[in-house]
Design a protein around this motif. Structure first.
Motif, mmCIF file in Angstrom:
data_model
loop_
_atom_site.group_PDB
_atom_site.id
_atom_site.type_symbol
_atom_site.label_atom_id
_atom_site.label_comp_id
_atom_site.label_asym_id
_atom_site.label_seq_id
_atom_site.Cartn_x
_atom_site.Cartn_y
_atom_site.Cartn_z
ATOM 1 N N UNK A 12 47.587 48.750 51.882
ATOM 2 C CA UNK A 12 48.836 48.938 51.158
ATOM 3 C C UNK A 12 48.650 47.958 50.094
ATOM 4 N N UNK A 13 48.115 46.809 50.372
ATOM 5 C CA UNK A 13 48.381 45.751 49.475
ATOM 6 C C UNK A 13 47.272 45.963 48.206
ATOM 7 N N UNK A 14 46.166 46.901 48.564
ATOM 8 C CA UNK A 14 45.208 47.406 47.394
ATOM 9 C C UNK A 14 45.998 48.473 46.607
ATOM 10 N N UNK A 15 46.898 49.209 47.084
ATOM 11 C CA UNK A 15 47.610 50.407 46.496
ATOM 12 C C UNK A 15 48.685 49.831 45.520
ATOM 13 N N UNK A 16 49.262 48.862 46.214
ATOM 14 C CA UNK A 16 50.545 48.227 45.463
ATOM 15 C C UNK A 16 50.281 47.180 44.347
ATOM 16 N N UNK A 17 49.112 46.466 44.604
ATOM 17 C CA UNK A 17 48.935 45.448 43.867
ATOM 18 C C UNK A 17 47.479 45.286 43.073
ATOM 19 N N UNK A 18 46.572 46.043 43.753
ATOM 20 C CA UNK A 18 45.270 45.871 43.101
ATOM 21 C C UNK A 18 44.793 47.080 41.938
ATOM 22 N N UNK A 19 45.033 48.255 42.692
ATOM 23 C CA UNK A 19 44.522 49.393 41.999
ATOM 24 C C UNK A 19 45.284 49.630 40.703
ATOM 25 N N UNK A 20 46.842 49.331 40.700
ATOM 26 C CA UNK A 20 47.357 49.565 39.424
ATOM 27 C C UNK A 20 47.153 48.654 38.272
ATOM 28 N N UNK A 21 46.355 47.311 38.492
ATOM 29 C CA UNK A 21 45.894 46.493 37.533
ATOM 30 C C UNK A 21 44.266 46.767 37.296
ATOM 31 N N UNK A 22 43.545 47.612 37.943
ATOM 32 C CA UNK A 22 42.447 47.614 37.720
ATOM 33 C C UNK A 22 42.012 48.386 36.349
ATOM 34 N N UNK A 23 41.268 47.800 35.473
ATOM 35 C CA UNK A 23 41.033 48.022 34.122
ATOM 36 C C UNK A 23 42.378 48.117 33.109
ATOM 37 N N UNK A 24 43.086 47.303 33.712
ATOM 38 C CA UNK A 24 44.497 47.151 32.870
ATOM 39 C C UNK A 24 45.035 45.902 32.794
ATOM 40 N N UNK A 25 44.113 44.845 32.727
ATOM 41 C CA UNK A 25 44.340 43.541 32.883
ATOM 42 C C UNK A 25 44.247 43.153 31.279
ATOM 43 N N UNK A 26 45.146 42.395 30.856
ATOM 44 C CA UNK A 26 45.218 41.899 29.587
ATOM 45 C C UNK A 26 44.666 40.285 29.907
ATOM 46 N N UNK A 27 44.683 39.687 28.771
ATOM 47 C CA UNK A 27 43.966 38.208 28.762
ATOM 48 C C UNK A 27 44.955 37.199 29.470
ATOM 49 N N UNK A 28 46.271 37.313 29.663
ATOM 50 C CA UNK A 28 47.072 36.557 30.404
ATOM 51 C C UNK A 28 47.090 36.741 31.967
ATOM 52 N N UNK A 29 46.399 37.846 32.294
ATOM 53 C CA UNK A 29 46.588 38.358 33.765
ATOM 54 C C UNK A 29 45.186 37.512 34.391
ATOM 55 N N UNK A 30 44.190 36.955 33.788
ATOM 56 C CA UNK A 30 42.979 36.399 34.082
ATOM 57 C C UNK A 30 42.917 34.820 33.924
ATOM 58 N N UNK A 31 42.704 34.214 35.040
ATOM 59 C CA UNK A 31 42.433 32.840 34.972
ATOM 60 C C UNK A 31 41.374 32.349 35.404
ATOM 61 N N UNK A 32 40.631 30.998 34.872
ATOM 62 C CA UNK A 32 39.469 30.327 35.288
ATOM 63 C C UNK A 32 39.884 29.280 36.428
ATOM 64 N N UNK A 33 38.942 29.511 37.746
ATOM 65 C CA UNK A 33 39.365 28.402 38.760
ATOM 66 C C UNK A 33 38.181 27.390 38.263
ATOM 67 N N UNK A 34 37.177 27.484 39.026
ATOM 68 C CA UNK A 34 36.197 26.204 39.008
ATOM 69 C C UNK A 34 35.152 26.464 37.885
ATOM 70 N N UNK A 35 34.978 27.724 37.264
ATOM 71 C CA UNK A 35 33.985 27.685 36.292
ATOM 72 C C UNK A 35 34.312 29.241 35.628
ATOM 73 N N UNK A 36 33.123 29.797 34.881
ATOM 74 C CA UNK A 36 33.338 31.133 34.148
ATOM 75 C C UNK A 36 33.274 32.053 35.137
ATOM 76 N N UNK A 37 32.671 31.962 35.934
ATOM 77 C CA UNK A 37 32.452 33.129 37.018
ATOM 78 C C UNK A 37 33.176 32.864 38.204
#
Length: 270
Positions: A12-37
């Motif tokens: 359910x979580x994948x269908x609602x929150x993950x797959x609708x964003x796959x290959x649809x992330x803009x720069x503001x939707x991605x953040x770095x935590x401890x490093x580039x990877x």
């Protein structure tokens, strides 16, 4: 919690929150935590929120510890696991792949009861299948069409014929250099940057070893249980049993004790 219900929550979580964003992330939707990877996306946060809420709605007495919750409150990793039921959640395992549009990511959960792993679930949002195991019951791959295939780890082969998956990035530099050189002794090795898919490949008997150094519970508690239920020998680098509270000490998976000993001595002598 019933393992099928837990698998349905991950789906359910994948269908609602993950797959609708796959290959649809803009720069503001991605953040770095401890490093580039080490990244976090809106999909990670949203999926963990959905999974946690669904588990709590069914069983409010369970403690849910998700990767992103720990990022916000590291003290959650100090929780007592010995007298309650805990579910560890990795909302998007392989976030770096997901953020780059690579179809190698998974949703994972592990159930720990009184300090002992009792169930593991790995859901592949793209393939729609679920790798799951309950302690003492074997491991199975459940396909969307209802087929259930029992999983078995690879049989032992000579060292020079082994192929496997090794995550060397968290080893100290000197140990990493030594291990990378030693890996020339096996036939093939790779790293998918997604423990979920690495455990899935191993469960089907497609590789002879797995090696990890950093042991976050949402990455490995469920996978290690699944490997044991597939018949593999699973132990930390010092030969001791891997426990859900272990955050270090390395993890090595092999077809049997003899193969494990040889790999530890010849390849992973960190």
């Amino acid at each position: 919690m019933n393992i099928d219900r837990l698998a349905a929550i991950l789906k359910q979580a994948a269908q609602e929150e993950i797959m609708p964003r796959f290959r649809r992330l803009d720069e503001g939707m991605i953040k770095t935590k401890t490093g580039a990877f080490d990244l976090v996306t809106e999909a990670d946060v949203g999926a963990e929120r959905v999974i946690t809420a669904a588990i709590k709605a069914h069983r409010p007495d369970y403690l849910v510890i998700g990767e992103e919750a720990v990022a916000a409150n590291p003290k959650l990793l100090e929780s007592n696991l010995d007298d309650q039921i805990v579910i560890f959640v990795d909302p998007v395992d392989g976030t770096y792949n997901f953020a780059g549009g690579l179809p190698l990511f998974a949703v994972m959960a592990a159930v720990v009861q009184n300090g002992e792993p009792v169930a593991g679930v790995i859901y592949d949002p793209l393939g729609g299948d679920v790798l799951m195991a309950e302690k003492g019951c074997g491991a199975f791959l459940a396909f969307p069409d209802g087929r259930m295939v029992r999983q078995k780890f690879a049989d032992a082969v000579p060292l020079e014929e082994m192929g496997g998956l090794a995550s060397t990035s968290f080893l100290p530099p000197d140990a990493r250099a030594r291990v990378m050189g030693n890996l020339a002794k096996v036939k093939m090795f790779a790293n998918y940057r997604c423990a979920g898919h690495e455990y899935r490949l191993a469960a089907g008997g497609n590789v002879h070893f797995l090696m990890y150094n950093k042991l976050m519970p949402w990455d490995h508690v469920g996978g290690a249980l699944i490997m044991r239920e597939c018949g593999a020998h699973v132990a930390k680098f010092d030969g001791s049993a891997y426990r859900p509270s272990d955050l270090g000490g390395g993890l090595l998976v092999a077809p049997d004790q003899n193969s494990w000993d040889e790999l530890r001595r010849e390849v992973f002598a960190v």
